[in-house]
Design an enzyme around this catalytic site. Structure first.
Site, PDB file in Angstrom:
ATOM      1  N   GLU A 299     -32.934 -62.080  14.616  1.00 36.06           N
ATOM      2  CA  GLU A 299     -31.644 -62.561  15.235  1.00 36.06           C
ATOM      3  C   GLU A 299     -31.544 -64.135  15.414  1.00 36.06           C
ATOM      4  O   GLU A 299     -32.531 -64.827  15.497  1.00 36.06           O
ATOM      5  CB  GLU A 299     -31.193 -61.886  16.476  1.00 36.06           C
ATOM      6  CG  GLU A 299     -32.034 -62.198  17.571  1.00 36.06           C
ATOM      7  CD  GLU A 299     -31.449 -62.038  19.006  1.00 36.06           C
ATOM      8  OE1 GLU A 299     -30.371 -62.482  19.259  1.00 36.06           O
ATOM      9  OE2 GLU A 299     -32.018 -61.066  19.818  1.00 36.06           O
TER      10      GLU A 299
ATOM     11  N   LYS B 147     -21.108 -66.809  19.546  1.00 37.97           N
ATOM     12  CA  LYS B 147     -21.921 -65.661  20.062  1.00 37.97           C
ATOM     13  C   LYS B 147     -21.226 -64.463  19.126  1.00 37.97           C
ATOM     14  O   LYS B 147     -20.474 -64.130  19.926  1.00 37.97           O
ATOM     15  CB  LYS B 147     -22.411 -65.630  21.276  1.00 37.97           C
ATOM     16  CG  LYS B 147     -23.158 -64.401  21.637  1.00 37.97           C
ATOM     17  CD  LYS B 147     -23.466 -64.167  23.302  1.00 37.97           C
ATOM     18  CE  LYS B 147     -23.632 -62.826  23.481  1.00 37.97           C
ATOM     19  NZ  LYS B 147     -23.965 -62.477  25.037  1.00 37.97           N
TER      20      LYS B 147
ATOM     21  N   VAL C  48     -28.159 -58.727  18.612  1.00 41.19           N
ATOM     22  CA  VAL C  48     -28.799 -57.769  18.151  1.00 41.19           C
ATOM     23  C   VAL C  48     -28.002 -56.940  17.410  1.00 41.19           C
ATOM     24  O   VAL C  48     -28.026 -56.298  16.215  1.00 41.19           O
ATOM     25  CB  VAL C  48     -29.557 -56.857  19.493  1.00 41.19           C
ATOM     26  CG1 VAL C  48     -29.964 -55.518  18.867  1.00 41.19           C
ATOM     27  CG2 VAL C  48     -30.624 -57.614  19.937  1.00 41.19           C
TER      28      VAL C  48
ATOM     29  N   ASP D  66     -19.276 -53.580  31.993  1.00 37.32           N
ATOM     30  CA  ASP D  66     -19.972 -54.339  31.158  1.00 37.32           C
ATOM     31  C   ASP D  66     -21.257 -53.544  30.428  1.00 37.32           C
ATOM     32  O   ASP D  66     -22.235 -53.494  31.173  1.00 37.32           O
ATOM     33  CB  ASP D  66     -20.425 -55.633  31.753  1.00 37.32           C
ATOM     34  CG  ASP D  66     -20.947 -56.859  30.739  1.00 37.32           C
ATOM     35  OD1 ASP D  66     -21.061 -56.549  29.258  1.00 37.32           O
ATOM     36  OD2 ASP D  66     -21.113 -57.956  31.129  1.00 37.32           O
TER      37      ASP D  66
ATOM     38  N   SER E 221     -23.421 -53.899  26.902  1.00 35.44           N
ATOM     39  CA  SER E 221     -23.546 -54.699  25.738  1.00 35.44           C
ATOM     40  C   SER E 221     -23.266 -53.478  24.428  1.00 35.44           C
ATOM     41  O   SER E 221     -23.675 -52.423  24.205  1.00 35.44           O
ATOM     42  CB  SER E 221     -24.991 -55.042  25.586  1.00 35.44           C
ATOM     43  OG  SER E 221     -25.241 -55.707  24.338  1.00 35.44           O
ATOM     44  N   ALA E 222     -22.576 -54.127  23.200  1.00 36.30           N
ATOM     45  CA  ALA E 222     -22.103 -53.724  22.281  1.00 36.30           C
ATOM     46  C   ALA E 222     -23.667 -53.369  21.495  1.00 36.30           C
ATOM     47  O   ALA E 222     -23.544 -52.332  20.547  1.00 36.30           O
ATOM     48  CB  ALA E 222     -21.452 -54.367  21.284  1.00 36.30           C
ATOM     49  N   ASP E 223     -24.894 -53.651  21.827  1.00 35.96           N
ATOM     50  CA  ASP E 223     -26.151 -53.429  21.317  1.00 35.96           C
ATOM     51  C   ASP E 223     -26.417 -51.958  21.305  1.00 35.96           C
ATOM     52  O   ASP E 223     -26.907 -51.463  20.457  1.00 35.96           O
ATOM     53  CB  ASP E 223     -27.512 -54.172  21.861  1.00 35.96           C
ATOM     54  CG  ASP E 223     -27.023 -55.665  21.765  1.00 35.96           C
ATOM     55  OD1 ASP E 223     -26.379 -56.043  20.837  1.00 35.96           O
ATOM     56  OD2 ASP E 223     -28.183 -56.476  22.254  1.00 35.96           O
TER      57      ASP E 223
ATOM     58  N   LYS F  43     -34.533 -56.647  29.898  1.00 32.94           N
ATOM     59  CA  LYS F  43     -34.687 -57.449  31.313  1.00 32.94           C
ATOM     60  C   LYS F  43     -34.074 -56.936  32.421  1.00 32.94           C
ATOM     61  O   LYS F  43     -33.145 -56.294  32.430  1.00 32.94           O
ATOM     62  CB  LYS F  43     -33.915 -58.959  30.881  1.00 32.94           C
ATOM     63  CG  LYS F  43     -34.629 -59.713  30.199  1.00 32.94           C
ATOM     64  CD  LYS F  43     -34.154 -60.974  30.064  1.00 32.94           C
ATOM     65  CE  LYS F  43     -35.092 -61.876  29.108  1.00 32.94           C
ATOM     66  NZ  LYS F  43     -34.301 -63.468  28.580  1.00 32.94           N
TER      67      LYS F  43
END
Ligand code: PSU
Ligand code: MN
Length: 310
Positions: free
Chosen positions: A30, A91, A111, A143, A145-147, A164
């Site tokens: 990435e 981003k 990602v 919130d 992540s779309a990952d 993390k």
């Protein structure tokens, strides 16, 4: 590879194109980690070292980014250098990838977006540092992540060092389970926490060899289940920072981010740069070590997949 889409939107580097055509091992990498995850010039140096690790382990690296609206599958040295120091690089996740392409912008792929582009190019294995996940305070921010949804829908195996502890790790694992994503600990029973080899959390599944992971990927495809696989690869002991040492820095970084009123896609980059400053840069060496460790495993996994289908 979908040649229609590829011809219109993708620039596949010659060596990557050749490897894919011959069924050889290719590993996607990435670019958000380069533009929004690490400072210059360590970001460019790391990107090159990670590509070298992929090669040393028998696969062809393909770093993915958007340059003037073109989806680049494999960057030249000059492009990588430019990207690492460029301004006006968006981003990009699933939501903004088509915008960057349509308006001829520059963009780094997260990602999620890297998985999409890798799949368009016919690449099945991707190495990164940590994935995005469910953020702490999701009850009010929503919130996520779309990952995580990308892992549920796009058939690419992602090798990471867990996630993390700036995230809500238990909820991240719950969400992946809900969305049907196999989360495989590589040689571990605990979900790794990026800088640290272990967290309190058990990892849902465990496999101990690249061949066994390749077999899982093939089986998932054969059953028509769709979507990806998340491989959680613990950082080597020599490089880790124990979770206890990091937690105070993480709490402070989250408080900083809140105080600045940051939201949306700015949250992860600001948290990462705040942590870098608060640890006096100490977290960076660890970060670099784990990305290389993931690149090595991803290359061996891609090799195993390629051999079994050759
Ligand atoms: N986590 C890290 N380092 C990173 C990222 C996440 O430890 O560089 C980057 C990755 O590109 C990831 C993205 O896909 O941040 C997630 O951003 P968001 O939380 O806005 O979805
Ligand atoms: Mn987010």
């Amino acid at each position: 590879m979908n040649y229609d889409i590829a011809g219109r939107y993708l620039d596949v580097a010659p060596n990557v194109r050749k490897a894919l055509a011959q069924g050889e091992a290719v590993v996607a990498l990435e670019s958000t980690i380069i533009t929004h995850g690490m400072p210059y010039p360590q970001n460019v140096a790391t990107a090159r070292e990670v590509e070298a690790v992929v090669r040393e382990n028998g696969a062809v690296p393909a770093t993915i980014a958007i340059i003037e609206g073109r989806i680049k599958i494999g960057l030249s040295d000059a492009e990588l250098d430019w990207l690492g120091n460029a301004r006006d690089v968006m981003k990009l996740s699933r939501a903004d990838l088509p915008y960057a392409v349509a308006t001829r912008r520059h963009g780094a792929t997260t990602v999620a977006a890297t998985m999409i582009c890798a799949h368009l190019a016919g690449i099945r294995v991707f190495a990164t540092g940590g994935i995005g996940g469910v953020h702490r305070g999701v009850e009010t921010s929503m919130d996520i992540s779309a990952d995580l949804d990308e892992l549920a829908r796009t058939p690419v195996a992602v090798v990471c060092a867990g996630a993390k502890a700036i995230l809500d790790l238990p909820r991240t694992l719950e969400y992946l389970e809900t969305r049907g994503v196999p989360v495989v600990g590589y040689g571990t029973d605990r979900f790794p926490a990026f800088w640290s080899r272990t967290s309190e959390l058990p990892v849902p599944l465990r496999l101990d060899t690249p061949e066994a992971i390749a077999d899982l990927i093939r089986t998932k495809e054969a059953l028509g289940l769709g979507g990806g696989v998340l491989v959680a690869n613990p950082i080597p002991s020599a490089d880790e920072i124990p979770a206890g040492e990091m937690s105070a820095f993480i709490d402070a970084a989250i408080a900083d981010t809140k105080a600045q009123g940051v939201s949306g896609k700015a949250v992860t980059p600001i948290l990462l740069s705040t942590l870098f400053e608060r640890t006096g840069g100490r977290s960076l060496a660890t970060n670099i070590a784990l990305v290389k460790n993931n690149a090595a495993l991803a290359a061996r996994l891609a090799g195993s997949l390629a051999r079994s289908e050759g």
